[in-house]
Design a protein around this motif. Structure first.
Motif, PDB file in Angstrom:
ATOM      1  N   ARG A 143      41.240  29.345  31.819  1.00 35.19           N
ATOM      2  CA  ARG A 143      41.668  28.883  30.494  1.00 35.19           C
ATOM      3  C   ARG A 143      41.700  29.549  29.437  1.00 35.19           C
ATOM      4  O   ARG A 143      42.553  29.662  28.546  1.00 35.19           O
ATOM      5  CB  ARG A 143      40.847  27.575  30.667  1.00 35.19           C
ATOM      6  CG  ARG A 143      41.370  26.443  30.889  1.00 35.19           C
ATOM      7  CD  ARG A 143      40.317  25.352  30.788  1.00 35.19           C
ATOM      8  NE  ARG A 143      40.408  24.612  32.300  1.00 35.19           N
ATOM      9  CZ  ARG A 143      39.162  23.985  32.547  1.00 35.19           C
ATOM     10  NH1 ARG A 143      38.180  23.759  31.775  1.00 35.19           N
ATOM     11  NH2 ARG A 143      38.942  23.625  34.069  1.00 35.19           N
ATOM     12  N   LEU A 144      40.515  30.297  29.236  1.00 32.02           N
ATOM     13  CA  LEU A 144      40.258  31.367  28.070  1.00 32.02           C
ATOM     14  C   LEU A 144      41.154  32.332  28.163  1.00 32.02           C
ATOM     15  O   LEU A 144      41.689  32.836  27.027  1.00 32.02           O
ATOM     16  CB  LEU A 144      38.840  31.860  28.179  1.00 32.02           C
ATOM     17  CG  LEU A 144      38.328  32.426  26.955  1.00 32.02           C
ATOM     18  CD1 LEU A 144      38.696  31.777  25.583  1.00 32.02           C
ATOM     19  CD2 LEU A 144      36.913  32.712  26.968  1.00 32.02           C
ATOM     20  N   GLY A 145      41.373  32.832  29.244  1.00 27.14           N
ATOM     21  CA  GLY A 145      42.456  34.064  29.642  1.00 27.14           C
ATOM     22  C   GLY A 145      43.929  33.459  28.834  1.00 27.14           C
ATOM     23  O   GLY A 145      44.657  34.429  28.355  1.00 27.14           O
ATOM     24  N   PHE A 146      44.276  32.123  29.371  1.00 27.36           N
ATOM     25  CA  PHE A 146      45.590  31.832  28.785  1.00 27.36           C
ATOM     26  C   PHE A 146      45.524  31.721  27.306  1.00 27.36           C
ATOM     27  O   PHE A 146      46.488  32.159  26.649  1.00 27.36           O
ATOM     28  CB  PHE A 146      45.784  30.533  29.322  1.00 27.36           C
ATOM     29  CG  PHE A 146      47.280  30.194  29.414  1.00 27.36           C
ATOM     30  CD1 PHE A 146      48.217  30.750  30.101  1.00 27.36           C
ATOM     31  CD2 PHE A 146      47.815  29.349  28.404  1.00 27.36           C
ATOM     32  CE1 PHE A 146      49.760  30.263  29.877  1.00 27.36           C
ATOM     33  CE2 PHE A 146      49.233  29.032  28.099  1.00 27.36           C
ATOM     34  CZ  PHE A 146      49.932  29.449  28.920  1.00 27.36           C
ATOM     35  N   MET A 147      44.569  31.246  26.807  1.00 26.40           N
ATOM     36  CA  MET A 147      44.557  31.274  25.282  1.00 26.40           C
ATOM     37  C   MET A 147      44.430  32.604  24.610  1.00 26.40           C
ATOM     38  O   MET A 147      45.374  32.758  23.651  1.00 26.40           O
ATOM     39  CB  MET A 147      43.291  30.709  24.626  1.00 26.40           C
ATOM     40  CG  MET A 147      43.047  29.037  25.285  1.00 26.40           C
ATOM     41  SD  MET A 147      41.538  28.257  24.584  1.00 26.40           S
ATOM     42  CE  MET A 147      41.934  28.099  22.710  1.00 26.40           C
ATOM     43  N   LEU A 148      43.954  33.666  25.180  1.00 19.05           N
ATOM     44  CA  LEU A 148      44.063  35.004  24.926  1.00 19.05           C
ATOM     45  C   LEU A 148      45.113  35.555  24.957  1.00 19.05           C
ATOM     46  O   LEU A 148      45.737  36.316  24.403  1.00 19.05           O
ATOM     47  CB  LEU A 148      42.869  35.901  25.452  1.00 19.05           C
ATOM     48  CG  LEU A 148      41.514  35.582  25.067  1.00 19.05           C
ATOM     49  CD1 LEU A 148      40.414  36.153  26.108  1.00 19.05           C
ATOM     50  CD2 LEU A 148      41.109  36.169  23.803  1.00 19.05           C
ATOM     51  N   ALA A 149      46.153  35.195  26.017  1.00 13.83           N
ATOM     52  CA  ALA A 149      47.419  35.621  26.305  1.00 13.83           C
ATOM     53  C   ALA A 149      48.248  35.165  25.255  1.00 13.83           C
ATOM     54  O   ALA A 149      49.313  35.985  24.809  1.00 13.83           O
ATOM     55  CB  ALA A 149      47.859  35.323  27.886  1.00 13.83           C
ATOM     56  N   VAL A 150      48.166  34.122  24.752  1.00 18.95           N
ATOM     57  CA  VAL A 150      48.961  33.505  23.581  1.00 18.95           C
ATOM     58  C   VAL A 150      48.517  34.263  22.361  1.00 18.95           C
ATOM     59  O   VAL A 150      49.606  34.975  21.795  1.00 18.95           O
ATOM     60  CB  VAL A 150      48.614  32.172  23.267  1.00 18.95           C
ATOM     61  CG1 VAL A 150      49.241  31.645  22.263  1.00 18.95           C
ATOM     62  CG2 VAL A 150      49.264  31.160  24.416  1.00 18.95           C
ATOM     63  N   GLU A 151      47.526  34.426  22.112  1.00 16.94           N
ATOM     64  CA  GLU A 151      47.050  35.407  20.896  1.00 16.94           C
ATOM     65  C   GLU A 151      47.919  36.779  21.153  1.00 16.94           C
ATOM     66  O   GLU A 151      48.029  37.510  20.090  1.00 16.94           O
ATOM     67  CB  GLU A 151      45.628  35.654  20.956  1.00 16.94           C
ATOM     68  CG  GLU A 151      45.150  36.372  19.607  1.00 16.94           C
ATOM     69  CD  GLU A 151      45.506  35.752  18.229  1.00 16.94           C
ATOM     70  OE1 GLU A 151      45.814  34.504  18.245  1.00 16.94           O
ATOM     71  OE2 GLU A 151      45.676  36.635  17.347  1.00 16.94           O
ATOM     72  N   GLY A 158      38.100  42.339  35.207  1.00 18.61           N
ATOM     73  CA  GLY A 158      39.467  42.167  34.500  1.00 18.61           C
ATOM     74  C   GLY A 158      40.553  41.159  35.491  1.00 18.61           C
ATOM     75  O   GLY A 158      41.287  40.402  35.002  1.00 18.61           O
ATOM     76  N   LEU A 159      40.060  41.260  36.728  1.00 21.89           N
ATOM     77  CA  LEU A 159      41.120  40.505  37.499  1.00 21.89           C
ATOM     78  C   LEU A 159      41.304  39.016  37.041  1.00 21.89           C
ATOM     79  O   LEU A 159      41.989  38.451  37.293  1.00 21.89           O
ATOM     80  CB  LEU A 159      40.590  40.468  38.850  1.00 21.89           C
ATOM     81  CG  LEU A 159      40.795  42.036  39.605  1.00 21.89           C
ATOM     82  CD1 LEU A 159      40.299  42.037  41.103  1.00 21.89           C
ATOM     83  CD2 LEU A 159      42.233  42.241  39.656  1.00 21.89           C
ATOM     84  N   ALA A 160      39.885  38.542  36.544  1.00 21.73           N
ATOM     85  CA  ALA A 160      40.116  37.254  36.110  1.00 21.73           C
ATOM     86  C   ALA A 160      40.994  36.625  35.090  1.00 21.73           C
ATOM     87  O   ALA A 160      41.440  35.362  34.951  1.00 21.73           O
ATOM     88  CB  ALA A 160      38.388  36.615  35.500  1.00 21.73           C
ATOM     89  N   LEU A 161      41.293  37.778  34.366  1.00 21.50           N
ATOM     90  CA  LEU A 161      42.266  37.501  33.309  1.00 21.50           C
ATOM     91  C   LEU A 161      43.620  37.760  33.730  1.00 21.50           C
ATOM     92  O   LEU A 161      44.602  37.313  32.986  1.00 21.50           O
ATOM     93  CB  LEU A 161      41.983  38.188  31.843  1.00 21.50           C
ATOM     94  CG  LEU A 161      40.542  37.974  31.429  1.00 21.50           C
ATOM     95  CD1 LEU A 161      40.319  38.609  30.216  1.00 21.50           C
ATOM     96  CD2 LEU A 161      40.493  36.464  31.235  1.00 21.50           C
ATOM     97  N   LEU A 162      43.893  38.232  34.872  1.00 22.60           N
ATOM     98  CA  LEU A 162      45.617  38.753  35.410  1.00 22.60           C
ATOM     99  C   LEU A 162      46.081  37.510  35.536  1.00 22.60           C
ATOM    100  O   LEU A 162      47.388  37.461  34.728  1.00 22.60           O
ATOM    101  CB  LEU A 162      45.294  39.536  36.618  1.00 22.60           C
ATOM    102  CG  LEU A 162      46.546  39.929  37.263  1.00 22.60           C
ATOM    103  CD1 LEU A 162      47.443  40.660  36.084  1.00 22.60           C
ATOM    104  CD2 LEU A 162      46.343  40.628  38.306  1.00 22.60           C
ATOM    105  N   ALA A 163      45.856  36.558  36.133  1.00 16.36           N
ATOM    106  CA  ALA A 163      46.531  35.189  36.401  1.00 16.36           C
ATOM    107  C   ALA A 163      47.209  34.569  35.262  1.00 16.36           C
ATOM    108  O   ALA A 163      48.406  34.321  35.141  1.00 16.36           O
ATOM    109  CB  ALA A 163      46.086  34.361  37.459  1.00 16.36           C
TER     110      ALA A 163
END
Ligand code: PRP
Ligand code: URA
Length: 205
Positions: A34-42, A79-84
């Protein structure tokens, strides 16, 4: 270097649950997504676009489409946690892999594995949730600069001031983090931090 502290109440709430020692791997992975998706937007806020015409059910109008997909580089393991979540937003991005492991005695990061597409002229997004001494980040940034990358964004969740100080020498780096924590301990772990991110993801505390 431009440092962006990602300010958002939902992000802060998710980070608090990630920090909680009682959060188990299954929930930890979901929170990281969830946090990764927010960071991807940023991280894609300034991505290049081209005009695109589109026909709505009502009439023709003009919109935009991404003009270039950045290369995504998750640093293994954590970092794999943020890939998807980044792939969710950037489905056509090539993915580069580098595995690094810090030596527990010296804190030095050792290069274990890499598999990289052509990086020449590419925008690169490096994913590594914990930025402590910045030994891992500087090794990777120095390497990819030699490969001719056009721009680098480094995305973390928790960062230490000591590591940020070390990254200042990279003029063209954009560094995004949810929290700049207080300091490193004698074993180069971030305080208050959240412990070992890779272990929390895959093994528990
Ligand atoms: C952790 C973390 C970063 C690195 C940060 O990885 O995921 O990659 O340490 O530390 P640094 O800024 O001092 O270099 P680790 O080496 O523990 O491997 P892991 O991802 O497999 O847990
Ligand atoms: N890597 C982690 O996983 N946690 C830290 O606190 C520092 C490096």
């Amino acid at each position: 270097m431009e440092t962006i502290e990602f300010e958002h109440p939902v992000a802060r709430s998710i980070l608090t649950r990630l920090r909680d020692r009682h959060t188990q791997p299954d929930e930890f992975r979901k929170l990281a997504y969830r946090l990764g998706f927010m960071l991807a937007v940023e991280a894609t806020r300034n991505i290049g676009t081209l005009p695109l015409s589109v026909e709505t059910p009502m009439e023709k109008t003009f919109g935009e489409t991404y003009s270039q997909y950045p290369v995504i580089l998750p640093v293994m393991r954590a970092g794999l946690a943020l890939l998807a979540p980044f792939q969710e937003l950037l489905p056509e991005s090539p993915v580069a892999f580098i595995a690094m492991k810090r030596d527990e005695e010296t804190g030095e990061a050792e290069w274990l594995y890499d598999s990289l597409p052509d990086l020449n002229g590419k925008d690169l997004i490096i994913l590594d949730p914990m930025m402590a001494t910045a030994g891992t980040a500087t090794s990777i940034i120095d390497y990819v600069l030699e490969k001719g990358v056009e721009s680098i964004s480094l995305i973390s969740i928790v960062a230490a001031p000591e590591g940020i100080f070390r990254l200042r020498k990279y003029n063209d780096l954009t560094f995004i983090t949810v929290s700049v924590d207080r300091e490193l301990d004698e074993n180069w772990f971030i305080l208050p931090g959240l412990g070992d991110f890779g272990d929390r993801l895959y093994q528990g505390n």
